[in-house]
Scaffold this motif. Structure first.
Motif, short mmCIF file in Angstrom:
data_model
loop_
_atom_site.label_atom_id
_atom_site.label_comp_id
_atom_site.label_asym_id
_atom_site.label_seq_id
_atom_site.Cartn_x
_atom_site.Cartn_y
_atom_site.Cartn_z
N GLN A 25 0.86 -1.18 0.00
CA GLN A 25 0.00 0.00 0.00
C GLN A 25 0.90 1.23 0.00
O GLN A 25 1.58 1.49 0.98
CB GLN A 25 -0.89 0.03 1.23
N ILE A 26 0.90 1.99 -1.08
CA ILE A 26 1.76 3.16 -1.18
C ILE A 26 1.03 4.36 -0.59
O ILE A 26 -0.07 4.72 -1.02
CB ILE A 26 2.14 3.44 -2.64
N LEU A 27 1.66 4.99 0.39
CA LEU A 27 1.04 6.11 1.09
C LEU A 27 1.94 7.33 1.05
O LEU A 27 3.16 7.21 1.11
CB LEU A 27 0.76 5.75 2.55
N GLY A 28 1.34 8.50 0.97
CA GLY A 28 2.05 9.75 1.15
C GLY A 28 1.73 10.28 2.53
O GLY A 28 2.20 9.78 3.54
N GLY A 29 0.86 11.30 2.58
CA GLY A 29 0.43 11.83 3.87
C GLY A 29 -0.80 11.15 4.43
O GLY A 29 -1.26 11.47 5.53
N GLY A 30 -1.40 10.21 3.66
CA GLY A 30 -2.57 9.48 4.13
C GLY A 30 -3.86 10.27 4.14
O GLY A 30 -4.79 9.93 4.88
N THR A 31 -3.95 11.30 3.31
CA THR A 31 -5.15 12.14 3.32
C THR A 31 -6.15 11.78 2.23
O THR A 31 -7.27 12.29 2.24
CB THR A 31 -4.77 13.62 3.15
N ARG A 32 -5.79 10.92 1.30
CA ARG A 32 -6.67 10.62 0.16
C ARG A 32 -6.89 9.11 0.05
O ARG A 32 -6.35 8.45 -0.82
CB ARG A 32 -6.07 11.17 -1.14
N THR A 33 -7.71 8.57 0.94
CA THR A 33 -7.99 7.13 0.95
C THR A 33 -9.20 6.87 0.05
O THR A 33 -10.33 6.79 0.51
CB THR A 33 -8.27 6.65 2.38
N ILE A 34 -8.94 6.77 -1.24
CA ILE A 34 -9.99 6.61 -2.23
C ILE A 34 -9.82 5.26 -2.93
O ILE A 34 -8.72 4.88 -3.30
CB ILE A 34 -9.93 7.74 -3.26
N GLY A 35 -10.93 4.55 -3.13
CA GLY A 35 -10.87 3.27 -3.81
C GLY A 35 -10.56 2.12 -2.86
O GLY A 35 -10.22 2.31 -1.70
N ARG A 36 -10.70 0.92 -3.36
CA ARG A 36 -10.43 -0.25 -2.54
C ARG A 36 -8.93 -0.36 -2.28
O ARG A 36 -8.11 -0.24 -3.19
CB ARG A 36 -10.92 -1.52 -3.23
N ILE A 37 -8.58 -0.61 -1.04
CA ILE A 37 -7.18 -0.70 -0.65
C ILE A 37 -6.81 -2.16 -0.42
O ILE A 37 -7.54 -2.91 0.20
CB ILE A 37 -6.92 0.11 0.64
N SER A 38 -5.66 -2.55 -0.92
CA SER A 38 -5.21 -3.93 -0.75
C SER A 38 -4.86 -4.18 0.71
O SER A 38 -4.74 -3.28 1.52
CB SER A 38 -3.97 -4.18 -1.62
N ASP A 89 -7.18 20.35 -0.56
CA ASP A 89 -6.93 19.62 0.69
C ASP A 89 -8.18 18.79 0.97
O ASP A 89 -9.24 19.33 1.30
CB ASP A 89 -6.67 20.60 1.83
N HIS A 90 -8.08 17.46 0.84
CA HIS A 90 -9.25 16.58 0.95
C HIS A 90 -9.67 16.27 2.39
O HIS A 90 -10.70 15.64 2.60
CB HIS A 90 -8.95 15.24 0.26
N ARG A 91 -8.89 16.65 3.38
CA ARG A 91 -9.08 16.12 4.73
C ARG A 91 -10.46 16.39 5.32
O ARG A 91 -11.07 15.47 5.89
CB ARG A 91 -7.99 16.67 5.65
N ILE A 92 -10.95 17.60 5.22
CA ILE A 92 -12.24 17.89 5.86
C ILE A 92 -13.36 17.15 5.15
O ILE A 92 -14.20 16.50 5.78
CB ILE A 92 -12.50 19.41 5.85
N MET A 93 -13.39 17.22 3.83
CA MET A 93 -14.47 16.57 3.08
C MET A 93 -14.46 15.05 3.25
O MET A 93 -15.50 14.43 3.44
CB MET A 93 -14.35 16.95 1.60
N LEU A 94 -13.27 14.43 3.20
CA LEU A 94 -13.17 12.98 3.32
C LEU A 94 -13.17 12.50 4.76
O LEU A 94 -13.38 11.31 5.01
CB LEU A 94 -11.90 12.48 2.62
N GLY A 95 -12.90 13.40 5.70
CA GLY A 95 -12.82 12.98 7.10
C GLY A 95 -11.55 12.23 7.41
O GLY A 95 -11.54 11.36 8.28
N THR A 96 -10.47 12.56 6.72
CA THR A 96 -9.18 11.89 6.94
C THR A 96 -8.25 12.79 7.74
O THR A 96 -8.51 13.98 7.93
CB THR A 96 -8.51 11.54 5.60
N ALA A 259 -11.24 29.13 -0.98
CA ALA A 259 -10.83 28.00 -0.14
C ALA A 259 -12.00 27.06 0.10
O ALA A 259 -11.84 25.83 0.08
CB ALA A 259 -10.28 28.50 1.19
N GLU A 260 -13.20 27.62 0.30
CA GLU A 260 -14.38 26.79 0.49
C GLU A 260 -14.75 26.05 -0.79
O GLU A 260 -15.17 24.89 -0.76
CB GLU A 260 -15.57 27.66 0.95
N VAL A 261 -14.59 26.71 -1.92
CA VAL A 261 -14.87 26.05 -3.21
C VAL A 261 -13.88 24.93 -3.46
O VAL A 261 -14.24 23.84 -3.91
CB VAL A 261 -14.82 27.09 -4.36
N LYS A 262 -12.62 25.19 -3.16
CA LYS A 262 -11.55 24.22 -3.44
C LYS A 262 -11.60 23.01 -2.52
O LYS A 262 -11.48 21.87 -2.98
CB LYS A 262 -10.19 24.93 -3.31
#
Length: 389
Positions: A25-38, A89-96, A259-262
């Motif tokens: 499982q290749i991870l960067g900062g762990g903020t974008r957990t999208i799709g099925r993970i092995s 920045d996906h963190r708030i929307m994705l809850g990560t 920022a809110e749009v993005k």
């Protein structure tokens, strides 16, 4: 499960991949957990960090992929420069949680509202270094735009979600910060007016750098148009835009809403969210389909990139009905495919573990090319298996 791997440099990264006995499982900062993970061992680039080279005069920055976007933004701000593609920045929307990193941004090709003016994240990548699934260290591109030799692996790696190789370093083009910016809001009545308004704004010669929709507190629909540059130019362009767009609704100049749009912080409560990319004129077809499928509930929608980027969402009450939610997902991806676009399931409590394609299924010719590339760069199939499916 084996402990996560945190290589300190490219040599350790290569060794970790060569020694891998199974999926990674290749991870960067762990903020974008999208799709099925092995179920494979986690391999993080978090320790591959630091700005290697920054030449403000040449508008060039080179950094390791574990470097946080916040650190890069801070370094650029000190020289009055910016990442022009303004990554989401996906963190708030994705809850990560975690920290957005350069590697994650490039691997997912994360681009914000200014994409309609300057291009995507991939368009600012000048060079990349990465380790492929065989443990080979590869480097492509350089530190200037004209440095193009052989295959363009820079563009290939951007948006590959770690399935072709693990990025270790990226060279970027950066741009100066604009002297000022202004945003015009047009209160429109319907989605067709919203799309027509954004198209009209983008069709002017006034160098629009943002065109999106917003909802106000009362639930009304608005279009926001951004222009950037020198103060005198901004005043002229805003006056002209107000005159040309007044036919779509009442206009007003508002404070910076981008920022809110993005980052979509208001979408955090939604259970299920899709990211859809279509031609702007096709956005209305997708909205009409969603209205038909969700006529008993309704749905959330926001347009960006002049209508070329759609965010669609369902609340928890709607998403609790699994068969209906699967039907919406399947119908959405099918309709978008007919329009030549793609729809990605970004988050869903009820759909996340279902055997469905989270990313848009590829056409047969594109799937064959994709599998050929994966076979070349990751012959063992160990890098993020399950991603992009």
């Amino acid at each position: 499960m084996s402990a996560p791997l945190f290589p300190q440099d490219e040599a350790e990264l290569s060794a970790a991949i060569i020694d891998a006995a199974g999926p990674l499982q290749i991870l960067g900062g762990g903020t974008r957990t999208i799709g099925r993970i092995s179920e494979g061992q986690k391999l993080s680039t978090a320790q591959l960090k630091g700005i290697v080279l920054y030449e403000p005069g040449a508008l060039t920055l080179v950094a390791k992929t574990g470097t946080s976007i916040a650190d890069i933004v801070t370094a650029l701000a000190a020289e009055n420069q910016k990442l022009a593609f303004e990554p989401m920045d996906h963190r708030i929307m994705l809850g990560t949680e975690g920290t957005p990193t350069l590697g994650g941004v490039m691997a997912a090709n994360v681009s914000g509202p200014r994409r309609i003016q300057v291009g995507a994240a991939r368009d600012f990548a000048l060079g990349v270094s990465f380790v492929d699934g065989s443990g080979r260290f590869l480097k492509n591109g350089g530190r200037v735009m004209k440095n193009v030799t052989g295959y363009d692996l820079v563009k290939l790696m951007a948006g590959s979600w770690g399935t072709l190789g693990v990025l270790s370093e990226v060279a970027l083009k950066v741009l100066p910060v604009s002297e000022t910016q202004a945003t015009l809001k047009i209160h429109v009545s319907y989605w067709d007016n919203a799309v027509a308004c954004m198209s009209a704004a983008l069709g002017t010669p006034f160098d629009v750098s943002g065109a999106a929709t917003v909802r106000d507190a009362a639930g009304g629909l608005g279009v926001i148009i951004r222009v950037e540059g020198f103060e005198a130019s901004i005043r002229y362009r805003m006056t002209e835009l107000r005159a040309r767009l007044a036919k779509f609704g009442e206009t007003e100049e508002i404070s910076d809403p981008w920022a809110e749009v993005k980052d979509l912080p208001a979408w955090a409560p939604l259970d299920t969210v899709w990211k859809v990319s279509v031609r702007p004129t096709d956005a209305l077809n997708v909205i009409a389909m969603m209205k038909e499928l969700q006529k008993d509930y309704g749905f959330s929608c926001q347009l960006d990139w002049g209508g070329g980027l759609m965010w669609l969402g369902l609340d928890a009450k709607q998403a609790r009905d699994l068969p209906a939610c699967i039907q919406v997902h399947t119908a959405l991806q099918g309709a978008v495919a007919q329009l030549g676009g793609h729809a990605t399931l970004m988050k869903s409590d009820i759909l996340s573990e279902q055997d469905i394609p989270h990313f848009q299924p590829l056409s047969r010719p594109v799937e064959m090319i994709t599998q050929t590339l994966r076979g070349k760069f990751d012959p063992r199939g160990i890098l993020n298996p399950g991603r992009m499916n």
